[in-house]
Design an enzyme around this catalytic site. Structure first.
Site, mmCIF file in Angstrom:
data_model
loop_
_atom_site.group_PDB
_atom_site.id
_atom_site.type_symbol
_atom_site.label_atom_id
_atom_site.label_comp_id
_atom_site.label_asym_id
_atom_site.label_seq_id
_atom_site.Cartn_x
_atom_site.Cartn_y
_atom_site.Cartn_z
ATOM 1 C CG HIS A 470 -2.205 0.811 0.571
ATOM 2 N ND1 HIS A 470 -2.921 0.982 0.902
ATOM 3 C CD2 HIS A 470 -1.377 2.045 1.501
ATOM 4 C CE1 HIS A 470 -4.095 2.315 1.800
ATOM 5 N NE2 HIS A 470 -2.637 3.219 1.605
ATOM 6 C CD GLU A 471 2.015 3.782 3.624
ATOM 7 O OE1 GLU A 471 1.828 4.871 3.230
ATOM 8 O OE2 GLU A 471 0.116 3.736 4.127
ATOM 9 C CG HIS A 474 0.537 6.452 -0.970
ATOM 10 N ND1 HIS A 474 -0.857 6.645 -1.389
ATOM 11 C CD2 HIS A 474 0.203 5.868 0.795
ATOM 12 C CE1 HIS A 474 -2.181 7.108 -0.885
ATOM 13 N NE2 HIS A 474 -1.109 6.386 0.249
ATOM 14 C CG HIS A 477 1.281 9.455 -7.124
ATOM 15 N ND1 HIS A 477 -0.028 9.495 -5.919
ATOM 16 C CD2 HIS A 477 0.886 10.093 -7.550
ATOM 17 C CE1 HIS A 477 -0.388 10.084 -6.353
ATOM 18 N NE2 HIS A 477 -0.413 10.526 -7.793
#
Length: 522
Positions: A470-471, A474, A477
């Site tokens: 999940h991280e 980020h 991105h």
């Protein structure tokens, strides 16, 4: 003052964490804020209408401030201490005050408004135009159109909100570190894995204690609530964790955030009203994708209506199992994790403790890096010359298929005192290319996994693997952005009700057989 006397001013290189102290913060801000103010003074005086002259000088000055504060705020999150906390709070107040003053500077607003009105503006690259358009929007959201009294009140409210937010987080961290329970009878830890008991023993030894020290760090809490057969111990840990920084629980009132919460709500409503919004929801959605609060509530209520029947069936099944097989007739919140793990064992022969044995952190990270290379053609090359703030931290160059470095990544995986809980990604450096300087993006990736002990490896749960992925989304991105304007590159300037898309996409790989095979090995 130069970057040789103050490491925080070396903003074009990686942060020199090993040299930074709390005493460097105020002087660095003095220096950078003075240059920032001089830049604004020159823009207001000269009123340039060409993008390179009107926008880029301010972007450079703000990039310097951002680099300083990214290092300071990261240290505040991962290596907190009394001196750093005091310097951080003072610095944050100064930066919020400065940000509001800039946002309310009508002459500066008029410079960018005039830039956007020029015929040449329409021919600029999209990123340049969007950066200016967002800035004009943010001027309005900072109260640039308000009368003098309202502008001053909005500034005061904004500073107080920032202070309260900082105090809120500090109270939660202090409450987390304040509670512990020393177990001296190993039978009280029945059901807990040897790996987790080794973690508790290492925590006790670190404080000169004999036995097993249970804390409110996430790995400790999860181990007790998932595996401990001692129901009273589960209840104590659950209550202590759930009542941190409140008027309830073992430290009732000592770190209490209740008044701060009430004051934050009050101030948010006042600030929204000053800007002409009906309520804080409307104010918040001014920079998001959702049209209004009604659309958000309709979405959430529809989601609840679809999810609740399945959740209710699961809960009913769990209650029946707990009563029949575990002798728990009145299932309580502190029983749910434990009973759920036992139910998975009974129905599917799935035991969370056994699963963790297949996810030693080194093996997970090997599979993680292989996934990044397969999906995106990027590799992580360790750097040994990067200054680090803790032995747990690592730095990697992110290189493409040609071996060219395109970004950088700090990795900090393990829980410890002085580090706030949860998992997050942060921006150390944005991508920026203004012709004067090329800055590659650098991200922080922070988790709170169980650390290794003297005689036990660090083992992750499947949920931890999902958190890691999940991280990662980020971070990607930011790391893979091709936008050169920092205010809209990566996660910056991105609609916050869409920011979870990359992370959710990456998290799905936690359920991919091929990926899990590559990330696991007993």
């Amino acid at each position: 003052m130069t970057d040789t006397t103050n490491p925080l001013l070396d903003t074009r290189a990686l942060p020199r964490f090993a040299e930074i102290t709390a005493a460097h913060i105020a002087p660095a801000l003095d220096d950078a804020l003075a240059r920032h103010a001089a830049t604004i003074e020159a823009l207001v005086r000269d009123k340039p209408t060409v993008f390179a002259d009107a926008w880029l000088p301010l972007e450079r000055a703000e990039a310097e401030l951002g680099a300083i504060w990214a290092a300071v705020s990261h240290l505040h999150s991962v290596a907190d201490g009394p001196e750093l906390r005091a310097a951080y709070q003072e610095g944050e107040q100064r930066l919020v005050t400065n940000s509001i003053m800039v946002g309310q500077n009508r002459e500066l607003y008029e410079v960018f408004e005039a830039l956007a009105a020029t015929p040449e503006f329409a021919a600029l690259p999209q990123a340049d135009r969007v950066a200016v358009e967002h800035a004009l929007r943010d001027f309005r959201l900072s109260g640039v159109a308000l009368d003098e009294a309202a502008r001053e009140r909005f500034k005061t409210v904004s500073v107080e909100l920032a202070t309260l937010s900082n105090e809120f987080g500090s109270a939660v961290l202090d409450a987390t570190d304040a509670w512990e329970e020393l177990i001296t009878d190993e039978s009280d830890l029945a059901g807990v894995s040897e790996t987790d008991k080794a973690m508790f023993a290492a925590a006790a030894e670190a404080k000169g204690q004999t036995g097993w020290r249970v804390t409110l760090q996430a790995p400790s809490v999860n181990a007790i609530l998932t595996f401990a057969e001692n129901r009273e111990l589960r209840a104590r840990v659950y209550r202590a964790f759930g009542t941190r920084a409140s008027d309830q629980g073992p430290h009732a009132g000592q770190f209490d955030n209740s008044e701060r919460i009430a004051r934050i709500l009050e101030l948010r409503r006042e600030a929204a009203g000053l800007l002409g919004f009906a309520d804080p929801v409307e104010w918040s959605l001014a920079t998001k994708m959702a049209s209004d609060g009604g659309a958000v509530l309709a979405f959430l209520r529809d989601l609840a209506a679809r999810a609740k029947p399945a959740a209710q069936r699961d809960l009913d099944e769990l209650k029946a199992f707990a009563a029949e097989k575990l002798g728990i007739a009145d299932l309580q919140p502190w029983d749910v994790g434990f009973a759920s793990n036992r139910l998975r064992q009974a129905l599917y022969a799935v035991d969370e403790a056994e699963i963790r044995g297949y996810f030693p952190v080194e093996k997970v990270m090997q599979g993680w890096q292989a996934l990044l290379e397969r999906l995106f053609g990027i590799r992580l090359q360790p750097r040994t010359d990067a200054s680090l703030y803790h032995p747990d931290a690592r730095f990697y160059d992110v290189v493409d298929e040609s071996g060219q470095a395109i970004a950088g990544l700090y990795l900090d995986l393990f829980a410890r005192p002085g580090k706030r809980g949860g998992a997050w990604m942060g921006e150390a450096r944005p991508r920026r290319n203004d012709g004067d300087h090329v800055q590659l993006p650098v991200a922080y990736m922070v988790c709170n996994f169980s650390p290794a002990g003297p005689d036990a490896p660090s083992l992750l749960s499947h949920s931890d693997v999902g958190t890691l992925l999940h991280e990662t989304g980020h971070c990607l991105h930011l790391l893979l952005t091709e936008v050169n304007r920092p205010s809209i590159a990566g996660t910056s300037g991105f609609e916050w009700d869409a920011v979870e898309l990359p992370s959710q996409l990456m998290e799905d790989f936690a359920w991919d057989r091929q990926v899990l095979t590559a990330m696991s090995g007993h």
